[in-house]
Design an enzyme around this catalytic site. Structure first.
Site, PDB file in Angstrom:
ATOM      1  N   ASP A 211      -0.402   7.735  19.779  1.00 22.61           N
ATOM      2  CA  ASP A 211      -0.770   9.158  19.718  1.00 22.61           C
ATOM      3  C   ASP A 211      -0.724   9.646  18.272  1.00 22.61           C
ATOM      4  OD1 ASP A 211      -0.819   9.250  22.622  1.00 22.61           O
ATOM      5  OD2 ASP A 211       1.340   8.975  22.440  1.00 22.61           O
TER       6      ASP A 211
ATOM      7  N   HIS B 226       4.494  11.120  26.469  1.00 26.29           N
ATOM      8  CA  HIS B 226       3.222  10.415  26.262  1.00 26.29           C
ATOM      9  C   HIS B 226       2.337  10.700  27.476  1.00 26.29           C
ATOM     10  CE1 HIS B 226       0.215   7.440  25.390  1.00 26.29           C
ATOM     11  NE2 HIS B 226       0.419   6.878  26.548  1.00 26.29           N
TER      12      HIS B 226
END
Ligand code: NAX
Length: 314
Positions: free
Chosen positions: A156, A184
């Site tokens: 990410d 996440h």
């Protein structure tokens, strides 16, 4: 020659595993002077496919690869490992509720936590839901310090770096201090307030708050889904790359003008929550705006709900 480092990879016959094990064996992760012994764990039904992965490891004739241990019993395969990258997880099947997915994966991480219950091993959880799997693992590995467990958020972070670099028309190496907070999942919070581009605040370089609040965050959080749509498969090469970087973030000094993101245990929250880290410590005093503060509350709420769904395994 240094002593070999024993690196476990679970789900080694899966897509990320196939992008990951060869890079580890080549020396890309721990250095070109560090011999590696790979410990590969798979479910019984994938052991044949894992044989193929092992044959190809042989065929690469990596000078640093001093051995491969493989099998489907975590107690045997994890024996003596120094680093464990836990990629193997159950994917969401058709008609499956999120709650079922959480529970099925929790069971995997209960048994792997018990098998890894040893001081000294560094564990990176990649398999989703990564933060909650890390929590389950930590509660079932009672002798293992919680600092030895992280969940992967590097992908990410890298996605956020790439989006900012493109927008500012600079190379990715110019983008630093990119934190991702929370889970996440699509509630993750990419932090534009503390990011820098060529040493200046990203906000001052991009000067478009609306784009930062909307397009930037949406692109980062939806990237996984976009890749599935384009490729028909979820991200694998970039995920393996981020797993390698996550281990490097952990064992190397952090460059002085940068930090990295990882899911770490926060005792006050009793959650694995992604934070910005510098030399293995959470970067204190990072200020964000009200917009991101609200988002941080939402991602924390989601993590609490996930924890509630697996309470019996904790
Ligand atoms: P694949 O389905 O290709 O591979 C997973 C492998 O794990 C399979 O070979 C399966 O047999 C094995 N496995 C399942 N249960 C196991 C167990 N109990 N022990 C050992 N092996 C087991 O999935 P892949 O694309 O490789 O993704 C793996 C996991 O990474 C998924 O949970 C995925 O959601 C997660 N991801 C996490 C990311 C992150 O940033 N944290 C990003 C990439 C990825 O989506």
């Amino acid at each position: 020659m240094k002593e070999p480092v024993r690196v476990a990879v679970t789900g080694a016959a899966g897509q990320i595993g196939y992008s990951l094990v060869y890079r580890i064996a080549s020396g890309q992760m721990l250095g070109y002077d560090v011999p590696i012994i790979l410990h590969l764990l798979e479910v019984e039904g994938a052991l044949n496919s894992l044989k193929g992965v092992e044959m190809e490891l042989d065929d690469c004739a990596f000078p640093l690869l001093h051995g491969v241990v493989s099998g489907s019993d975590p107690n045997k395969v994890f024996d003596g490992v120094d680093v464990a990258i836990l990629v193997g997880a159950k994917p969401r099947g058709k008609g499956m509720e999120r709650k079922d997915l959480l529970q099925d994966n929790a069971k995997i991480f209960v048994s792997q936590g018990k098998a890894l219950n040893r001081k000294g091993v560094k564990i990176l959880v990649v398999g989703n839901p990564a933060n909650t799997n890390a929590l389950v693992l930590s509660k079932n590995a009672k002798d293992l310090p919680k600092e030895n467990i992280r969940s992967m958020m590097r992908l990410d972070q890298n996605r956020a770096i790439a989006v900012l670099a493109k927008k500012a028309n600079v190379l990715t190496k110019e983008v630093k201090r990119v934190a991702i907070y929370g889970n996440h999942s699509t509630t993750m919070v990419p932090d534009y307030c503390n990011a820098t581009i060529s040493g200046r605040k990203a906000i001052d370089v991009i000067k478009d708050k609306e784009w930062l609040e909307k397009d930037f965050i949406d692109t980062v959080k939806n990237r996984g889904a976009q890749i599935i749509e384009a490729r028909g498969l979820s991200s694998a090469a970039s995920a393996a790359n981020s797993a390698i970087q996550s281990i490097q973030d952990w064992v190397l000094k952090t460059p002085k003008d940068d930090f990295f993101s990882a899911g770490v245990y926060m005792p006050e929250k009793d959650l694995f929550y992604s934070q910005a880290l510098f030399d293995q410590k959470i970067v204190a005093d990072l200020k964000v705006d009200e917009f991101l503060e609200e988002k941080m509350k939402a991602t924390e709420k989601e993590l609490i709900e996930e924890r509630d769904a697996v309470r019996i395994y904790l």
